[in-house]
Enzyme design. Structure first.
Site, mmCIF file in Angstrom:
data_model
loop_
_atom_site.group_PDB
_atom_site.id
_atom_site.type_symbol
_atom_site.label_atom_id
_atom_site.label_comp_id
_atom_site.label_asym_id
_atom_site.label_seq_id
_atom_site.Cartn_x
_atom_site.Cartn_y
_atom_site.Cartn_z
ATOM 1 C CE1 TYR A 1 40.220 45.964 -17.073
ATOM 2 C CE2 TYR A 1 42.567 45.521 -16.845
ATOM 3 C CZ TYR A 1 41.379 45.969 -16.306
ATOM 4 O OH TYR A 1 41.340 46.424 -15.016
ATOM 5 N N GLY B 1 36.941 34.356 -7.563
ATOM 6 C CA GLY B 1 38.083 33.672 -6.967
ATOM 7 C C GLY B 1 39.032 33.079 -7.984
ATOM 8 C CG ASN C 1 44.660 47.148 -13.862
ATOM 9 O OD1 ASN C 1 43.610 47.128 -13.233
ATOM 10 N ND2 ASN C 1 45.047 46.158 -14.650
ATOM 11 C CE1 TYR D 1 47.685 40.532 -9.555
ATOM 12 C CE2 TYR D 1 48.274 42.686 -10.395
ATOM 13 C CZ TYR D 1 47.878 41.391 -10.617
ATOM 14 O OH TYR D 1 47.659 40.945 -11.894
#
Length: 178
Positions: A41, A116, A145, A152
């Site tokens: 990723y 979640g 990202n 965040y």
């Protein structure tokens, strides 16, 4: 939510169908695969060179200095699957004279994003900080990202732009170390 049978180290989201718990030795292969998935990723597929045995020693050896929580769910075959991981270790703030947690890796399989799991893993580490009196939960995120940065920031995390991370590794480390 903490489940009674498993103790304080296991939290479940019954509505979402997964459990957050401390990693166990039998999880090592799956954790290693999630680390490889993360490397892919992050566009560094060849960078994940640690072996399951390396990870087993780090997590479950005589004096572990790295820890892991996993998000476990039902897999496509009906068995359990490690669909997310949070690998972390302790830090220390000399100014606050308190420990903190450094989140080294947070990864959730793409098909489970938005469920979640990532939030629950992060909340688990924040809960450990609160329970133990740690003052910080910190991590790095790649500049490109954007989905992770938005996630965040949605939970109240803020970038620390006053500090630049440096790394001494490879030949430079070998040549400098005595």
């Amino acid at each position: 939510m903490t489940t009674g049978a498993a103790g304080a180290d296991e939290r479940t989201r019954a509505d979402a169908g997964f459990v957050i718990r401390e990693a166990r030795p039998e999880d090592v292969e799956a954790i290693c695969q999630r680390i490889v998935d993360l490397a892919v990723y992050e566009r560094e597929p060849d960078a994940a060179t640690g072996t399951p045995e390396d990870l087993r020693r780090a997590l479950f050896g005589a004096d572990p200095a790295v820890f892991c929580h996993v998000a476990e769910t039902t897999g496509p075959d009906g068995g359990t699957e490690i669909a997310g991981i949070a690998l972390w270790f302790l830090t220390y703030s000399t100014w606050e004279a308190r420990h903190g947690i450094w989140l080294e890796d947070l990864f959730v399989l793409p098909e489970h994003r938005g469920s979640g799991m990532g939030l629950a893993l992060l909340q688990t580490l924040a809960g450990i900080c609160r329970e133990r009196g740690y003052k910080r939960l910190e991590w790095c995120v790649l500049d490109w990202n954007e989905p992770s940065i938005r996630f965040y920031e949605s939970v109240g995390a803020r970038p620390q732009s006053d500090w630049t991370t440096y790394r001494l590794a490879g030949e430079a480390l070998e040549g400098f170390g005595r």
